[in-house]
Design a protein around this motif. Structure first.
Motif, PDB file in Angstrom:
ATOM      1  N   SER A  40       0.813  -1.217   0.000  1.00  0.00           N
ATOM      2  CA  SER A  40       0.000   0.000   0.000  1.00  0.00           C
ATOM      3  C   SER A  40       0.848   1.269   0.000  1.00  0.00           C
ATOM      4  N   GLU A  41       2.017   1.196   0.655  1.00  0.00           N
ATOM      5  CA  GLU A  41       2.868   2.386   0.725  1.00  0.00           C
ATOM      6  C   GLU A  41       3.671   2.603  -0.560  1.00  0.00           C
ATOM      7  N   ARG A  42       3.561   1.681  -1.500  1.00  0.00           N
ATOM      8  CA  ARG A  42       4.266   1.833  -2.780  1.00  0.00           C
ATOM      9  C   ARG A  42       3.278   1.609  -3.929  1.00  0.00           C
ATOM     10  N   SER A  43       2.177   2.313  -3.852  1.00  0.00           N
ATOM     11  CA  SER A  43       1.109   2.137  -4.830  1.00  0.00           C
ATOM     12  C   SER A  43       1.245   3.122  -5.987  1.00  0.00           C
ATOM     13  N   THR A  44       0.514   2.835  -7.032  1.00  0.00           N
ATOM     14  CA  THR A  44       0.477   3.695  -8.220  1.00  0.00           C
ATOM     15  C   THR A  44      -0.974   3.899  -8.629  1.00  0.00           C
ATOM     16  N   VAL A  45      -1.296   5.119  -8.969  1.00  0.00           N
ATOM     17  CA  VAL A  45      -2.619   5.456  -9.505  1.00  0.00           C
ATOM     18  C   VAL A  45      -2.472   5.754 -10.987  1.00  0.00           C
ATOM     19  N   VAL A  46      -3.268   5.073 -11.794  1.00  0.00           N
ATOM     20  CA  VAL A  46      -3.267   5.265 -13.240  1.00  0.00           C
ATOM     21  C   VAL A  46      -4.585   5.902 -13.643  1.00  0.00           C
ATOM     22  N   VAL A  47      -4.521   7.012 -14.322  1.00  0.00           N
ATOM     23  CA  VAL A  47      -5.734   7.626 -14.875  1.00  0.00           C
ATOM     24  C   VAL A  47      -5.535   7.784 -16.379  1.00  0.00           C
ATOM     25  N   THR A  48      -6.604   7.615 -17.106  1.00  0.00           N
ATOM     26  CA  THR A  48      -6.509   7.786 -18.550  1.00  0.00           C
ATOM     27  C   THR A  48      -6.649   9.258 -18.913  1.00  0.00           C
ATOM     28  N   GLN A  49      -6.095   9.603 -20.041  1.00  0.00           N
ATOM     29  CA  GLN A  49      -6.226  10.979 -20.513  1.00  0.00           C
ATOM     30  C   GLN A  49      -7.691  11.319 -20.761  1.00  0.00           C
ATOM     31  N   GLY A  50      -8.452  10.334 -21.200  1.00  0.00           N
ATOM     32  CA  GLY A  50      -9.875  10.547 -21.418  1.00  0.00           C
ATOM     33  C   GLY A  50     -10.605  10.915 -20.144  1.00  0.00           C
ATOM     34  N   LEU A  51     -10.196  10.323 -19.012  1.00  0.00           N
ATOM     35  CA  LEU A  51     -10.824  10.655 -17.734  1.00  0.00           C
ATOM     36  C   LEU A  51     -10.472  12.081 -17.323  1.00  0.00           C
ATOM     37  N   LEU A  52      -9.202  12.446 -17.442  1.00  0.00           N
ATOM     38  CA  LEU A  52      -8.796  13.802 -17.079  1.00  0.00           C
ATOM     39  C   LEU A  52      -9.522  14.849 -17.914  1.00  0.00           C
ATOM     40  N   ASP A  53      -9.729  14.548 -19.181  1.00  0.00           N
ATOM     41  CA  ASP A  53     -10.399  15.491 -20.065  1.00  0.00           C
ATOM     42  C   ASP A  53     -11.892  15.590 -19.785  1.00  0.00           C
ATOM     43  N   SER A  54     -12.467  14.556 -19.155  1.00  0.00           N
ATOM     44  CA  SER A  54     -13.927  14.492 -18.992  1.00  0.00           C
ATOM     45  C   SER A  54     -14.420  15.069 -17.681  1.00  0.00           C
ATOM     46  N   LEU A  55     -13.604  15.042 -16.626  1.00  0.00           N
ATOM     47  CA  LEU A  55     -14.083  15.375 -15.288  1.00  0.00           C
ATOM     48  C   LEU A  55     -13.687  16.782 -14.865  1.00  0.00           C
ATOM     49  N   ASN A  56     -14.588  17.421 -14.113  1.00  0.00           N
ATOM     50  CA  ASN A  56     -14.221  18.683 -13.482  1.00  0.00           C
ATOM     51  C   ASN A  56     -13.493  18.383 -12.172  1.00  0.00           C
ATOM     52  N   ARG A  57     -13.085  19.409 -11.458  1.00  0.00           N
ATOM     53  CA  ARG A  57     -12.245  19.202 -10.273  1.00  0.00           C
ATOM     54  C   ARG A  57     -12.973  18.413  -9.185  1.00  0.00           C
ATOM     55  N   ILE A  58     -14.232  18.723  -8.940  1.00  0.00           N
ATOM     56  CA  ILE A  58     -14.974  18.029  -7.888  1.00  0.00           C
ATOM     57  C   ILE A  58     -15.115  16.547  -8.227  1.00  0.00           C
ATOM     58  N   GLU A  59     -15.421  16.262  -9.478  1.00  0.00           N
ATOM     59  CA  GLU A  59     -15.557  14.871  -9.913  1.00  0.00           C
ATOM     60  C   GLU A  59     -14.217  14.139  -9.820  1.00  0.00           C
ATOM     61  N   LEU A  60     -13.141  14.822 -10.200  1.00  0.00           N
ATOM     62  CA  LEU A  60     -11.817  14.208 -10.130  1.00  0.00           C
ATOM     63  C   LEU A  60     -11.436  13.912  -8.683  1.00  0.00           C
ATOM     64  N   GLU A  61     -11.752  14.829  -7.767  1.00  0.00           N
ATOM     65  CA  GLU A  61     -11.488  14.587  -6.350  1.00  0.00           C
ATOM     66  C   GLU A  61     -12.224  13.337  -5.860  1.00  0.00           C
ATOM     67  N   ALA A  62     -13.465  13.177  -6.303  1.00  0.00           N
ATOM     68  CA  ALA A  62     -14.254  12.017  -5.882  1.00  0.00           C
ATOM     69  C   ALA A  62     -13.643  10.722  -6.400  1.00  0.00           C
ATOM     70  N   VAL A  63     -13.199  10.714  -7.656  1.00  0.00           N
ATOM     71  CA  VAL A  63     -12.574   9.520  -8.230  1.00  0.00           C
ATOM     72  C   VAL A  63     -11.270   9.205  -7.512  1.00  0.00           C
ATOM     73  N   VAL A  64     -10.463  10.215  -7.248  1.00  0.00           N
ATOM     74  CA  VAL A  64      -9.199  10.005  -6.545  1.00  0.00           C
ATOM     75  C   VAL A  64      -9.460   9.465  -5.140  1.00  0.00           C
ATOM     76  N   ALA A  65     -10.470  10.003  -4.458  1.00  0.00           N
ATOM     77  CA  ALA A  65     -10.822   9.500  -3.128  1.00  0.00           C
ATOM     78  C   ALA A  65     -11.227   8.034  -3.198  1.00  0.00           C
ATOM     79  N   ARG A  66     -11.954   7.685  -4.237  1.00  0.00           N
ATOM     80  CA  ARG A  66     -12.373   6.282  -4.415  1.00  0.00           C
ATOM     81  C   ARG A  66     -11.163   5.363  -4.557  1.00  0.00           C
ATOM     82  N   LEU A  67     -10.165   5.785  -5.342  1.00  0.00           N
ATOM     83  CA  LEU A  67      -8.971   4.977  -5.546  1.00  0.00           C
ATOM     84  C   LEU A  67      -8.101   4.915  -4.295  1.00  0.00           C
TER      85      LEU A  67
END
Length: 268
Positions: A122-149
């Motif tokens: 867990s202390e050496r994890s990686t988060v992968v997001v697609t460019q399509g996701l970054l282009d689609s979400l606003n900041r609040i939505e992105l925060e929610a997705v990051v919190a989920r991960l």
């Protein structure tokens, strides 16, 4: 230790123990056969067991490397603050909220809107997001997705799923044609927990269910399919096979279609 983390750690340890045991048993069998049918004698047994241990460690390293390559894609890039300041800023803020060490960040060039978290520790994890996701979400939505991960990382679920993919799913990581032989077992392992449980834990932290609901709704209107092989699909926020069918029943039991997840979050 958090009870949920303890459950996932225990299951991950069990998978690793099984993985090592298979190699040690195979090594012992080879050692016995060599001792019985050649003139080398029983002193070959320690060598056979040591070779089995070395092979198991090698396969684990190869499996994690193959998983990274499968999730990243050929053109992915490891990001820092200067590369993706919006994403890095969001991750740093949510890490403080969730209470985890900041993971490495990777942006995959896929036009599909999806994200994943992985790492056997867990202390050496990686988060992968697609460019399509970054282009689609606003900041609040992105925060929610990051919190989920990040809640998956904190609870140990991402480490457990990574262990499952790199042990049970290792044959399919090495040769994609072997996916049918590992599918049932891997999906049975991945069925510990559900999308609804993880969604609920994420919004409990952010205290704003509409954020994740809006993010998943945006994703449902886009393509969640990625170029990653099927063996990696348990790790993705939205199961990529949802892009292939309109029938929720075609998804494995532990995965829910995005529309149903959105509807549940709207009821919070």
């Amino acid at each position: 230790m958090d009870p949920l983390f303890a459950i996932y750690r225990s299951r991950a340890d069990k998978l690793l123990a099984e993985f090592w045991a298979v190699h040690l048993v195979a090594g012992a069998i080879v050692g016995v056969l060599v001792a019985l049918f050649t003139s080398l004698g029983w002193w070959v047994m320690p060598i056979a067991l040591a070779a089995a241990c070395g092979l198991a460690a090698t396969w684990l390293a190869v499996g994690e490397r193959r998983l990274r390559n499968a999730l990243f894609g050929a053109s992915s890039k490891v990001c820092d603050f200067d590369d993706e300041p919006r994403l890095a800023n969001v991750v740093d803020g949510v890490c403080l909220l969730v209470g985890v060490q900041a993971p490495a960040l990777v942006v995959a060039p896929s036009s599909g809107a999806n994200a994943a978290a992985f790492g056997r520790q867990s202390e050496r994890s990686t988060v992968v997001v697609t460019q399509g996701l970054l282009d689609s979400l606003n900041r609040i939505e992105l925060e929610a997705v990051v919190a989920r991960l990040l809640t998956q990382i904190r609870d140990g679920r991402s480490a457990y799923l990574t262990t499952a993919v790199t042990t049970v799913g290792l044959p399919a990581l090495l040769w994609t044609s072997l996916w049918p032989f590992v599918q049932a077992r891997l999906e049975r392992e991945a069925s510990t927990g559900s999308d609804f449980d993880d969604d609920a834990e994420a919004v409990r932290l952010t205290r704003y269910p509409p954020g994740l609901a809006d993010a998943l709704e945006t994703m449902s209107g886009a393509v969640v399919r990625t170029d990653a092989p099927r063996v990696t699909w348990p790790l993705w926020l939205a199961d990529p096979r949802a892009a292939e069918t309109k029938l929720p029943d075609d998804l494995p039991d532990y995965r829910a279609d995005l529309e149903t997840r959105v509807a549940v979050l709207r009821e919070f």
